[in-house]
Design an enzyme around this catalytic site. Structure first.
Site: not given
Ligand code: ADP
Ligand code: ADP
Ligand code: SF4
Ligand code: MG
Ligand code: MG
Lengths: 268, 268
Positions: B9, B14, B40, B125
């Site tokens: 998630k 991570k 990101k 996600d």
């Protein structure tokens, strides 16, 4: 007819906030349709008292869209709120937003997008494909960003603001940013931070919802806080949000932040 | 050549875990390529000491793939770890996984998918489109799920397990579940819970990484913990993870849980 969407990072509290908002609106005598647009398909669970909801995508895939009647997918829950779940494909298979696309096509075709208020509860971790649809096609004209003070959720909110700004600049949608809802995680100075974020993106803080045990207690009973603890402070917060949403005319085209500005805001 | 992917998630840890794992592997003398597969695009930030990384998708869109040289997108950071960021399209525009697709095509074409260890750091996600690619095309043969004890992150991990199981049953990929990495949020009995989850999905807990201030301190200095606090307990945890990953041969086809089983596990 007011069409609003609540967007935000997964787990931030969109469904909890949407369901309580819908319940409050329903209790005030409005007809409400809540459309769950998250592959988790649990948006309307507390309104439906835990009754498992079929998802539009599952039924469309099983039977074909022409064989899916409205009553198969739209159910009526607490306070007369009508509930529908888009669903999503199996992980690893195709586009996670497909359920939303199938749902909108079906609801449109059946003339079901009718209510005093439609509340779209939409995953905001990625703003693409089906997840952008509630904004793009002019369904939701007013978008609320649900966030805590955590950088991760502000980052997601900022991304959704980017999507709104982009759609607005293309002029093809009436979608606007209606405000930021703080759903507190209990951090220090959280309201100040999220308020500053809201102002920085050319919007405003519409509500500061406390982190509260009544949410968990209501959840255990498969109810919204509005139903489970109607005299609680938390229920009053949700009712105030419903009233504020109904009269909110402070809509804007957001000015999303750069990563640097977002981080310095989160870290000061 | 070992190809591993860390999925989980958004916000679960991570990139922190991947970067420290890569740094530890690099220090041990291995050649490492870390591929950031999250819109990101900050997976390799601490390895690159905060230096802004161009993303493959941005450069491919600006110049066209034939005009993107490997040196434009692959940079060398701490401990000789080679770093690349897939990037993603503007929110609201197209598929969020497109950066990953563009990145794999480019790296394949340039023969750049070569190293003792390739570490893919992938958003979990939604497991669709480009986000499923590191598993699907047989790039990553070993998938690690990064999770805390929070239901939200276990739900995402379970979804990734569904995707792995589905790809494995189609027989076209060698992708297997290599284990679960607990990245602690500091909940009560978190290790027991995540260990029970790992066992329930036919896997095992590979590491329990404490929530530790050294992560934030290192981050402020734009370094991995391995570099910033090499003698700390936390650095040792990451080194042990690197050693465990190198010798891990306990790979399985996961048995994903139903929502009910997942929830009763999380709530007992
Ligand atoms: N104001 C709150 N106080 C306490 N817990 C909350 C609050 N809002 C949400 N939660 C909890 O957080 C979890 C995630 O909320 P949910 O509404 O499902 O998030 P989302 O729909 O954004 O994924 C739920 O278990 C819920 O009980
Ligand atoms: N073990 C840990 N202890 C303390 N903070 C952590 C730990 N792991 C991650 N974090 C913090 O959590 C945040 C999110 O981590 P990150 O690795 O960026 O998540 P992801 O890559 O999954 O989105 C970062 O700010 C990081 O500093
Ligand atoms: S458009 Fe978004 S939801 Fe659909 S496959 Fe791409 S990343 Fe997944
Ligand atoms: Mg939800
Ligand atoms: Mg990351």
């Amino acid at each position: 007819m007011k069409q609003i969407a609540l967007y935000g990072k997964g787990g931030i509290g969109k469904s909890t906030t949407s369901a309580n908002l819908s319940a409050a609106l329903g209790e005030s005598g409005r007809s409400v349709l809540q459309v769950g647009c998250d592959p988790k398909h649990d948006s309307t669970r507390m309104l439906m008292h835990g009754e498992p909801m079929p998802t539009v995508l599952d039924l469309v895939r099983e039977r074909g869209a022409p064989n899916v009647a409205l009553e198969d997918v739209v159910r009526t829950g607490y306070a007369g709120v009508r509930c529908v779940e888009a669903g999503g494909p199996e992980p690893g298979i195709g586009c996670a937003g497909r359920g939303i696309i199938a749902t909108f096509q079906l609801l449109e075709a059946r003339g079901a997008l009718e209510a005093d208020v439609i509340v779209y509860d939409v995953l905001g971790d990625v703003v693409c494909g089906g997840f952008a649809m509630p904004m793009r096609e002019g369904y939701a004209e007013e978008v609320y960003l649900v966030s805590s003070g955590e950088l991760m959720s502000l980052y997601a909110a900022n991304n959704i603001a980017k999507a709104i700004a982009r759609l607005a600049e293309r002029g093809r949608c009436r979608c606007r940013l209606a405000g930021v809802i703080l759903n507190a995680k209990g951090m220090e100075r959280e309201e100040g931070l999220v308020g500053a974020f809201a102002a920085a993106i050319n919007s405003h803080l519409v509500a500061a919802i406390p982190r509260d045990r009544s949410v968990q207690l209501a959840e255990l009973h498969r109810q919204t806080v509005i139903e489970y603890a109607p005299d609680s402070d938390q229920a009053e917060v949700y009712r105030r949000l419903a009233a504020d949403v109904l009269r909110n005319d402070d809509l804007s085209i957001p000015r999303p932040l750069s990563q640097d500005v977002l981080e310095s805001l989160a870290f000061e």
